[in-house]
Enzyme design. Structure first.
Site, mmCIF file in Angstrom:
data_model
loop_
_atom_site.group_PDB
_atom_site.id
_atom_site.type_symbol
_atom_site.label_atom_id
_atom_site.label_comp_id
_atom_site.label_asym_id
_atom_site.label_seq_id
_atom_site.Cartn_x
_atom_site.Cartn_y
_atom_site.Cartn_z
ATOM 1 N N HIS A 1 0.837 -1.197 0.000
ATOM 2 C CA HIS A 1 0.000 0.000 0.000
ATOM 3 C C HIS A 1 0.875 1.253 0.000
ATOM 4 C CE1 HIS A 1 -3.208 -2.797 1.163
ATOM 5 N NE2 HIS A 1 -4.051 -1.858 0.773
ATOM 6 N N LYS B 1 -0.331 4.680 4.673
ATOM 7 C CA LYS B 1 -1.187 3.717 5.388
ATOM 8 C C LYS B 1 -0.582 3.416 6.749
ATOM 9 C CE LYS B 1 -3.742 -0.616 4.840
ATOM 10 N NZ LYS B 1 -5.010 0.034 5.242
#
Length: 272
Positions: A157, A161
């Site tokens: 990600h 995040k």
């Protein structure tokens, strides 16, 4: 039929802005409120302008109770503490609560499920069609392959995040564990480092990568003797999650109180 009036929680964040855009593009829904954390510098800002749209005169506010008086549902991709606070108000108001928040603890999940005798909740670690199909496939493959095939889950990600493994990775891990007839809690291997010893048979391993702007890449690896099977999904735009959440809300509108998942929304429970 009137359009479903929806609140976006965390309307100032990346996912919140995507949800505002998805609602603006929808024929079946309209924006009823834009929720933001108390003390945020975005309070009072126009949610349309923040989302890159024309002004919509719906300002970001921290008062969920007030904005939910005329709403039909709330789309919630925030943080665990905020989601738990929102659960109580959504249940009291009797509105649909779509929960896409990740990083929730077992006790948080218990709180969410505790209101579903009187409230409608749709919860998923990932709202996209592709990932939910992947989850169903992972369960079936895990059931079909024997214990000689080790299961490893790799996810990547964007650098902002804050939780790992991702909610989607854990969702895929639970699907694999269910296929194997085991619990993920008792067979999860994370954060390997140093002299770890040989891989424990039956574990489901997780590895998390963070960097750049990746919206979400997930691979489930079934590594057997002399061969590997890899099932993968790459999210190219977080709008897929926004459209999935909107689909979930529209599906749940008018349903009886209960706890639902994207398997219910997409009709995947009887896929195999």
């Amino acid at each position: 039929m009137s359009r479903m009036r929806l609140i976006v929680a965390g309307a100032g964040g990346r996912m919140g802005r995507a949800l505002v855009r998805a609602i603006a593009d929808s024929d079946g829904a309209e924006l009823a409120g834009a929720l933001e954390a108390p003390g945020s510098e975005l309070i009072g800002k126009d949610s349309g302008l923040l989302a890159g749209l024309p002004a919509n005169n719906i300002k970001l506010s921290a008062d969920l109770w007030a904005m939910s008086a005329e709403a039909d549902g709330i789309l919630d991709f925030t943080v665990p503490a905020a989601t738990i606070a929102n659960v109580a108000i959504a249940a009291e108001r009797g509105i649909v609560h779509v929960v896409g928040t990740t990083g929730l603890s077992a006790s948080d999940d218990a709180v969410i499920k505790s209101v579903t005798k009187r409230a409608i909740v749709v919860q998923s670690g990932n709202m996209s069609l592709g990932v939910n199909l992947l989850s169903a496939l992972v369960k079936q493959v895990a059931k079909s392959l024997d214990a000689n095939f080790d299961i490893e889950i790799l996810e990547m990600h964007h650098k902002h995040k804050v939780d790992a493994p991702s909610g989607t990775a854990l969702m895929l891990g639970r699907a694999a564990a269910e296929g194997r007839g085991i619990t993920l809690d008792g067979h999860s291997a994370r954060g390997r480092d140093g002299i770890t010893g040989a891989r424990r048979s039956g574990d489901i391993g997780f590895a998390s990568l963070r960097g750049g702007t990746a919206a979400g890449d997930h691979s489930v690896i079934f590594a057997g003797p002399s061969e590997r099977l890899v099932l993968s999904h790459q999210a190219e735009d977080r709008m897929i999650f926004a459209h999935g959440a909107l689909k979930a809300a529209l599906w749940a509108h008018g349903k009886p109180p209960g706890y639902y998942t994207m398997d219910d929304v997409l009709g995947l429970k009887d896929l195999f």
